[in-house]
Every structure is written in structure tokens, then in C-alpha cells.
Write a protein that holds these residues in place. Structure first.
Motif, PDB file in Angstrom:
ATOM      1  N   GLU A 122     -12.924  18.928  54.936  1.00 39.05           N
ATOM      2  CA  GLU A 122     -12.455  19.785  53.839  1.00 39.05           C
ATOM      3  C   GLU A 122     -13.396  19.698  52.639  1.00 39.05           C
ATOM      4  O   GLU A 122     -13.713  20.712  52.010  1.00 39.05           O
ATOM      5  CB  GLU A 122     -11.036  19.369  53.419  1.00 39.05           C
ATOM      6  CG  GLU A 122      -9.954  19.794  54.399  1.00 39.05           C
ATOM      7  CD  GLU A 122      -8.589  19.249  54.017  1.00 39.05           C
ATOM      8  OE1 GLU A 122      -7.605  20.000  54.165  1.00 39.05           O
ATOM      9  OE2 GLU A 122      -8.500  18.077  53.579  1.00 39.05           O
ATOM     10  N   GLN A 123     -13.858  18.488  52.333  1.00 36.20           N
ATOM     11  CA  GLN A 123     -14.807  18.322  51.223  1.00 36.20           C
ATOM     12  C   GLN A 123     -16.085  19.123  51.473  1.00 36.20           C
ATOM     13  O   GLN A 123     -16.588  19.818  50.578  1.00 36.20           O
ATOM     14  CB  GLN A 123     -15.136  16.843  51.030  1.00 36.20           C
ATOM     15  CG  GLN A 123     -13.980  16.015  50.484  1.00 36.20           C
ATOM     16  CD  GLN A 123     -14.360  14.558  50.267  1.00 36.20           C
ATOM     17  OE1 GLN A 123     -15.515  14.167  50.402  1.00 36.20           O
ATOM     18  NE2 GLN A 123     -13.371  13.741  49.912  1.00 36.20           N
ATOM     19  N   THR A 124     -16.604  19.022  52.689  1.00 37.95           N
ATOM     20  CA  THR A 124     -17.826  19.761  53.045  1.00 37.95           C
ATOM     21  C   THR A 124     -17.614  21.263  52.874  1.00 37.95           C
ATOM     22  O   THR A 124     -18.452  21.963  52.287  1.00 37.95           O
ATOM     23  CB  THR A 124     -18.234  19.451  54.504  1.00 37.95           C
ATOM     24  OG1 THR A 124     -18.573  18.075  54.609  1.00 37.95           O
ATOM     25  CG2 THR A 124     -19.418  20.287  54.941  1.00 37.95           C
ATOM     26  N   LYS A 125     -16.494  21.769  53.364  1.00 37.74           N
ATOM     27  CA  LYS A 125     -16.224  23.212  53.305  1.00 37.74           C
ATOM     28  C   LYS A 125     -16.036  23.699  51.867  1.00 37.74           C
ATOM     29  O   LYS A 125     -16.535  24.760  51.497  1.00 37.74           O
ATOM     30  CB  LYS A 125     -15.006  23.548  54.174  1.00 37.74           C
ATOM     31  CG  LYS A 125     -15.311  23.459  55.672  1.00 37.74           C
ATOM     32  CD  LYS A 125     -14.151  23.945  56.511  1.00 37.74           C
ATOM     33  CE  LYS A 125     -13.422  22.821  57.139  1.00 37.74           C
ATOM     34  NZ  LYS A 125     -12.346  23.247  58.033  1.00 37.74           N
ATOM     35  N   VAL A 126     -15.341  22.913  51.029  1.00 39.52           N
ATOM     36  CA  VAL A 126     -15.154  23.285  49.620  1.00 39.52           C
ATOM     37  C   VAL A 126     -16.505  23.357  48.905  1.00 39.52           C
ATOM     38  O   VAL A 126     -16.789  24.305  48.155  1.00 39.52           O
ATOM     39  CB  VAL A 126     -14.217  22.272  48.907  1.00 39.52           C
ATOM     40  CG1 VAL A 126     -14.326  22.393  47.394  1.00 39.52           C
ATOM     41  CG2 VAL A 126     -12.777  22.487  49.350  1.00 39.52           C
ATOM     42  N   LEU A 127     -17.367  22.366  49.149  1.00 41.46           N
ATOM     43  CA  LEU A 127     -18.677  22.352  48.483  1.00 41.46           C
ATOM     44  C   LEU A 127     -19.577  23.478  48.991  1.00 41.46           C
ATOM     45  O   LEU A 127     -20.351  24.064  48.222  1.00 41.46           O
ATOM     46  CB  LEU A 127     -19.360  20.990  48.686  1.00 41.46           C
ATOM     47  CG  LEU A 127     -18.669  19.799  48.013  1.00 41.46           C
ATOM     48  CD1 LEU A 127     -19.430  18.509  48.293  1.00 41.46           C
ATOM     49  CD2 LEU A 127     -18.519  19.996  46.509  1.00 41.46           C
ATOM     50  N   LEU A 128     -19.471  23.818  50.286  1.00 40.95           N
ATOM     51  CA  LEU A 128     -20.250  24.945  50.826  1.00 40.95           C
ATOM     52  C   LEU A 128     -19.791  26.259  50.204  1.00 40.95           C
ATOM     53  O   LEU A 128     -20.615  27.110  49.847  1.00 40.95           O
ATOM     54  CB  LEU A 128     -20.093  25.020  52.349  1.00 40.95           C
ATOM     55  CG  LEU A 128     -21.121  24.285  53.207  1.00 40.95           C
ATOM     56  CD1 LEU A 128     -20.768  24.413  54.679  1.00 40.95           C
ATOM     57  CD2 LEU A 128     -22.536  24.790  52.955  1.00 40.95           C
ATOM     58  N   ALA A 129     -18.471  26.435  50.087  1.00 39.18           N
ATOM     59  CA  ALA A 129     -17.936  27.651  49.465  1.00 39.18           C
ATOM     60  C   ALA A 129     -18.462  27.782  48.041  1.00 39.18           C
ATOM     61  O   ALA A 129     -18.870  28.868  47.604  1.00 39.18           O
ATOM     62  CB  ALA A 129     -16.408  27.613  49.473  1.00 39.18           C
ATOM     63  N   THR A 130     -18.487  26.677  47.285  1.00 33.60           N
ATOM     64  CA  THR A 130     -18.989  26.679  45.908  1.00 33.60           C
ATOM     65  C   THR A 130     -20.478  27.032  45.881  1.00 33.60           C
ATOM     66  O   THR A 130     -20.939  27.803  45.030  1.00 33.60           O
ATOM     67  CB  THR A 130     -18.774  25.292  45.256  1.00 33.60           C
ATOM     68  OG1 THR A 130     -17.406  24.909  45.431  1.00 33.60           O
ATOM     69  CG2 THR A 130     -19.111  25.316  43.784  1.00 33.60           C
ATOM     70  N   LEU A 131     -21.219  26.476  46.845  1.00 33.60           N
ATOM     71  CA  LEU A 131     -22.661  26.729  46.944  1.00 33.60           C
ATOM     72  C   LEU A 131     -22.947  28.228  47.081  1.00 33.60           C
ATOM     73  O   LEU A 131     -23.827  28.774  46.411  1.00 33.60           O
ATOM     74  CB  LEU A 131     -23.230  25.971  48.149  1.00 33.60           C
ATOM     75  CG  LEU A 131     -24.720  26.123  48.454  1.00 33.60           C
ATOM     76  CD1 LEU A 131     -25.542  25.367  47.421  1.00 33.60           C
ATOM     77  CD2 LEU A 131     -25.052  25.591  49.849  1.00 33.60           C
ATOM     78  N   PHE A 132     -22.196  28.898  47.947  1.00 40.54           N
ATOM     79  CA  PHE A 132     -22.478  30.311  48.216  1.00 40.54           C
ATOM     80  C   PHE A 132     -21.944  31.251  47.137  1.00 40.54           C
ATOM     81  O   PHE A 132     -22.136  32.460  47.221  1.00 40.54           O
ATOM     82  CB  PHE A 132     -21.965  30.698  49.608  1.00 40.54           C
ATOM     83  CG  PHE A 132     -22.931  30.322  50.702  1.00 40.54           C
ATOM     84  CD1 PHE A 132     -24.017  31.133  50.992  1.00 40.54           C
ATOM     85  CD2 PHE A 132     -22.774  29.139  51.405  1.00 40.54           C
ATOM     86  CE1 PHE A 132     -24.925  30.785  51.972  1.00 40.54           C
ATOM     87  CE2 PHE A 132     -23.678  28.778  52.397  1.00 40.54           C
ATOM     88  CZ  PHE A 132     -24.759  29.604  52.682  1.00 40.54           C
ATOM     89  N   LEU A 133     -21.274  30.700  46.108  1.00 38.21           N
ATOM     90  CA  LEU A 133     -20.903  31.511  44.949  1.00 38.21           C
ATOM     91  C   LEU A 133     -22.074  31.665  43.977  1.00 38.21           C
ATOM     92  O   LEU A 133     -22.050  32.502  43.084  1.00 38.21           O
ATOM     93  CB  LEU A 133     -19.723  30.868  44.203  1.00 38.21           C
ATOM     94  CG  LEU A 133     -18.387  30.835  44.954  1.00 38.21           C
ATOM     95  CD1 LEU A 133     -17.343  30.118  44.122  1.00 38.21           C
ATOM     96  CD2 LEU A 133     -17.919  32.239  45.306  1.00 38.21           C
ATOM     97  N   LYS A 134     -23.100  30.829  44.138  1.00 32.66           N
ATOM     98  CA  LYS A 134     -24.234  30.840  43.211  1.00 32.66           C
ATOM     99  C   LYS A 134     -25.191  31.961  43.623  1.00 32.66           C
ATOM    100  O   LYS A 134     -25.899  31.840  44.630  1.00 32.66           O
ATOM    101  CB  LYS A 134     -24.942  29.482  43.220  1.00 32.66           C
ATOM    102  CG  LYS A 134     -24.021  28.368  42.723  1.00 32.66           C
ATOM    103  CD  LYS A 134     -24.802  27.119  42.388  1.00 32.66           C
ATOM    104  CE  LYS A 134     -23.889  26.108  41.715  1.00 32.66           C
ATOM    105  NZ  LYS A 134     -24.475  25.498  40.554  1.00 32.66           N
ATOM    106  N   GLU A 135     -25.215  33.026  42.838  1.00 32.24           N
ATOM    107  CA  GLU A 135     -26.052  34.182  43.172  1.00 32.24           C
ATOM    108  C   GLU A 135     -27.489  33.950  42.731  1.00 32.24           C
ATOM    109  O   GLU A 135     -27.773  33.123  41.881  1.00 32.24           O
ATOM    110  CB  GLU A 135     -25.481  35.437  42.502  1.00 32.24           C
ATOM    111  CG  GLU A 135     -24.095  35.816  43.039  1.00 32.24           C
ATOM    112  CD  GLU A 135     -23.505  37.004  42.310  1.00 32.24           C
ATOM    113  OE1 GLU A 135     -24.123  37.464  41.332  1.00 32.24           O
ATOM    114  OE2 GLU A 135     -22.419  37.445  42.723  1.00 32.24           O
ATOM    115  N   ASN A 136     -28.400  34.737  43.347  1.00 37.96           N
ATOM    116  CA  ASN A 136     -29.839  34.666  43.033  1.00 37.96           C
ATOM    117  C   ASN A 136     -30.401  33.260  43.222  1.00 37.96           C
ATOM    118  O   ASN A 136     -31.290  32.823  42.501  1.00 37.96           O
ATOM    119  CB  ASN A 136     -30.105  35.127  41.591  1.00 37.96           C
ATOM    120  CG  ASN A 136     -29.583  36.532  41.353  1.00 37.96           C
ATOM    121  OD1 ASN A 136     -29.760  37.399  42.208  1.00 37.96           O
ATOM    122  ND2 ASN A 136     -28.926  36.738  40.233  1.00 37.96           N
TER     123      ASN A 136
END
Length: 492
Positions: A122-136
């Protein structure tokens, strides 16, 4: 679309005499999904850190994008998950976050729980989701699969398949095959990029290696033949030259002009052969530089006096009030390679600890053969420190054999001088596996042995287990490895 240009990159750590990269040049398209592969200690994480500007280097790296590194450091894990996300990305949009979490099958209630109460997956998935919110941003994703169970790996791989613009470090073949369209590989002497997934790259590499081996063999034979011919021609030339001052058998005077001309002609032929020999040797020196050392490993297990080594009959394990696994039944017979499978938290490591003799609270029946000797490889490598010689002595294993196994697993002799605590995660895991292979036991038990270990070493370990067929119980989330190795799967 934009390009990341790496030109004449050279880098060595301070105080080190060996360059990790030397005059490396290549281009990356920021729309690519790049799988990043290479043996442990070759510099994958180092290269990501160079992109992030963490070290000084010579050469140039030019890019018109920001780089973001995964996994993010989380300073206050006791905070609610939503606060952790806000610390990493203060400008996130809530509905976009919910969209990403939905794709990764993370429930909304996870956001309102302390981050440290989430499972590793769950920690990995939450951090990945946050990562892909960062545009450009071009994303640098460093080994996201460690500690993810098979189900979570498939989910994360499918998620990444929908994305683009990243470098992904992973040693899981199926994971890479599913979600990348290019491979960036660190070889022995260079870095190269190929279009396709891992299997495409591996097939091309094997084809190239086989061509080089065949060409090397041909040139080696040519060099020997030319060398022998050169010696013969040179000897003939000297013999003819000697006759210039003599007489023929008939008593007639020797024609010195003719003999000199013949000797010169032979010498010219000898020089021509030497030149061809030199060209062949030069051609040969360009070959085999990137062929990986894949020497066979060996394991020598002791024979046990009974066919059955252990048995669990309706075993349930408890930690206080909490039941971690329920009604588990299976036996361990000689020659079996048993994979314990199941989601994280299903009790796989607890079953392993019970078999290894740890005092645990359980119900049901557990029987283990008397005087059964077990070699155990744990998930944890944080306790490893000191030099290899002292480590071998402390564990009662043969130092020469131990180091020979590490050499086959791509350790350079320079690594033998370093403290184990300075090794990469994969190198530490190899230390534990090499130790296990040296131990004289009846049963090997390995708990997630392949975390951080490079693909080629995984293949070597596969070949070892298939060739020598030891009795082994293991937990491993690499689906390709399990499919190739397991003779029996116990689903928890």
C-alpha cells in the motif's frame, strides 16, 4: 516530447580509482518507458543520482524536464497518509489523486490512516500515485517491486503500462516485459539503448554474444595459423639467405642476385602475414568485452536418512490475539522445491520461522525430522557488516569456496576489500546466498532471496536449482522464477 542528452559522461566516487562511467554518450526520449537493467554494483542508482544532480561529474547531461526520484523519503511515517502526500506534493489535486489510487486499487480510507500502518504494498502504491501527479517531470523509479507480492506486482506493472516518461529499475522479467518499450542496459564497458521489452533485449544480447564468440573462435584459429605460417616463412628466408655465400651441390657458384631476390620475396610475404595477424588480433580485441560471466554455480546438499523432512498438519500461527495464518497443511519431501505463495501478511515468513525452529505460538501439528540441518536466507540484510574473511570465519564456511561463488555472481576482486555494509542491496543478498550455498545442510529455506538481485544472477540461481535439484522451501514474488523452479506451490 523532448530529449535527454548524455554526452561523454565520466564519473568515479571520491577516493576511488575506478570510473563507474567513462565517456558514455546516448539520448533518451522523454516519452519512452525505459526499463533499466545491469548487474549489481554497475551503477544504476548512481546514474539516477547523476540525473538528479547529486554528484559532480565530467561531460554533460542536458534536459528540458525536471527529474523526480522514487521512492520518496518519508520523514514522519506516523503522520496520516494524506499529510505525507501533501508534504511530497503540496499542489496535488484531490480528484486526480483519487483517480490514481483507484487505478492502483487503494481504498480511500488508507488516506486517513497513519502511513506506517499501511502494508509495504500500500505504501508503494500511494507513493507511485503521488509520483505520477507531478506533471512535466521525467520519473526515475528505483526498484518498486521489492516486497510487493505477485498480485501487487501485476497491478503496478499494468499501472505503469498506461504511463510514459520514466526510467524503471527492476530485475523482475515479467514485470519489465509488461510495461516497458525500451531497455537501457549498463554493460561491462558501455551503456546502450534498445527498442523493445526485456525479452527482446535478452534475445538480441544472446544472439550478439553468440556471434562474437563464433567470430572470436575463428579469429583465434586464424591468428594461430598465420603465426605458424609467419614463423615458417621467416625461417625459410633465413635459410635461403645463408646459401648466398655457399655453392650448389653440383659445385657451381650460387647466383647471389637470384637468392637475394628470393629471400627478399619471402621476407615480404612474412611481413604481409604478420600484418594480417596483427589486424586479426586487433579485431579480436574488440570482441567479448560485454559478454557477461555466467559460470555455473554448485550446491552440495547432505542426504537425509528419511524421505520426509518435515510436515505441517492444520497449523495456525498466532502473535498474541492475532492469527497470521490458518489451517496450513503440507509436507516437505526430499528433492522438492516448494514455493510458499500468498499476499503480503498471509503468514509465509511465519511458516518459514516455524520450520527453522523459532519459538512461535501455534495450533495443529508440526513435525520436523531429528537432527535436520537447515540453511536459512532471510529477507533482512541490514545486519551485514565487516569484511568477507571475518564473515566466512564467523559463519563456519570455507572462505575460498565462499569467495569463488561471489566471483561467479559478478563480484570483482576490488569488492573483496570493502566492508560489506558498503555493498549495494543486491550484493548483500548475494553474500547471504553464497553463504547458504557453502553450508552443509539437508534443507535450504530462502525468504525472498531475489530482492535487489540482478536478472543474470537470477538466471544463474535458477540453473543451479534446476541442475542440482536440492530440497528447498522458498518465498519469492518473481513469477518467472517461481514458474521455472517450483515443483510444488503452497497457497496461503
Amino acid at each position: 516530447m523532448s530529449l535527454i542528452n548524455v554526452t561523454n559522461l565520466t564519473f568515479a566516487y571520491e577516493g576511488s580509482f575506478d570510473n563507474i562511467f567513462e565517456n558514455v554518450s546516448f539520448q533518451i526520449d522523454t516519452d519512452w518507458k525505459l526499463g533499466f537493467t545491469g548487474r549489481n554494483g554497475r551503477g544504476k542508482t548512481t546514474f539516477l543520482n547523476l540525473l538528479l544532480g547529486k554528484y559532480e561529474y565530467s561531460g554533460t547531461i542536458s534536459a528540458h524536464v525536471q527529474f523526480e526520484y522514487f521512492p520518496f523519503p518519508v520523514a514522519n511515517k506516523e503522520n496520516n497518509t494524506l499529510d505525507v502526500i501533501s508534504d511530497i506534493h503540496p499542489d496535488y489535486v484531490h480528484w486526480e489523486l483519487m483517480r490514481e489510487l483507484s487505478l492502483l486499487k487503494v481504498s480511500e480510507d488508507a488516506l486517513y490512516r497513519p502511513f506506517d500502518t499501511l502494508s509495504n504494498g500500500e505504501q508503494t502504491k500511494v507513493l507511485l500515485a503521488t509520483l505520477f501527479l507531478k506533471e512535466n517531470s521525467f520519473l526515475l523509479i528505483d526498484e518498486p517491486t521489492n516486497h510487493l507480492d505477485m498480485h501487487a506486482r501485476k497491478l503496478v506493472s499494468d499501472y505503469l503500462k498506461m504511463k510514459s516518461g520514466f526510467i524503471l529499475v527492476s530485475h523482475d522479467r515479467s514485470f519489465l516485459d509488461n510495461c516497458v518499450d525500451h531497455i537501457l542496459s549498463i554493460n561491462k564497458t558501455n551503456i546502450e539503448i534498445q527498442r523493445g521489452n526485456f525479452s527482446d533485449w535478452w534475445e538480441n544480447k544472446q544472439r550478439q554474444d553468440n556471434l562474437e564468440l563464433a567470430e572470436n573462435d575463428k579469429l583465434r584459429k586464424d591468428i594461430k595459423r598465420l603465426s605458424d605460417a609467419s614463423k615458417r616463412t621467416s625461417n625459410w628466408s633465413h635459410e635461403v639467405e645463408k646459401t648466398k655465400n655457399g655453392t650448389l651441390n653440383s659445385g657451381s657458384k650460387v647466383d647471389k642476385g637470384y637468392v637475394g631476390h628470393k629471400a627478399a620475396k619471402m621476407m615480404k610475404r612474412s611481413k604481409s602475414i604478420e600484418q594480417r595477424q596483427h589486424s586479426a588480433a586487433e579485431e579480436k580485441s574488440k570482441l567479448l568485452k560485454n559478454i557477461e560471466n555466467q559460470e555455473s554455480l554448485k550446491i552440495s546438499q547432505l542426504a537425509y536418512h528419511k524421505n520426509q523432512l518435515a510436515e505441517l498438519d492444520h497449523v495456525s500461527i498466532y502473535y498474541g490475539e492475532k492469527k497470521v495464518c490458518s489451517d496450513v497443511s503440507f509436507s516437505i519431501q526430499q528433492g522438492e522445491r516448494i514455493a510458499l505463495s500468498g499476499k503480503n501478511g498471509s503468514g509465509k515468513s511465519s511458516i518459514i520461522k516455524l520450520i527453522c525452529g523459532e519459538e512461535l505460538e501455534y495450533t495443529g501439528t508440526f513435525r520436523k525430522g531429528s537432527q535436520l540441518k537447515i540453511s536459512y536466507v532471510s529477507q533482512d540484510t541490514s545486519h551485514l557488516k565487516g569484511n568477507l574473511t571475518d564473515f566466512a570465519r564467523a559463519n563456519g564456511i570455507d572462505e575460498s569456496l565462499f569467495k569463488a561463488i561471489l566471483r561467479k555472481l559478478d563480484f570483482s576482486r576490488v569488492q573483496f576489500e570493502k566492508d560489506i555494509s558498503a555493498y549495494s542491496g543486491g550484493q548483500k543478498k548475494k553474500v547471504l546466498i553464497a553463504k547458504s550455498l557453502c553450508e552443509k545442510v539437508h534443507l535450504h529455506i530462502w525468504d525472498e532471496p531475489l530482492n535487489f538481485i540482478d536478472v543474470i544472477s537470477r538466471m544463474q540461481i535458477e540453473e543451479l536449482l534446476l541442475e542440482h535439484a536440492p530440497t528447498i522451501v522458498f518465498v519469492e514474488h518473481d513469477s518467472e522464477f517461481c514458474k521455472n523452479i517450483a515443483t510444488k506451490v503452497i497457497e496461503l
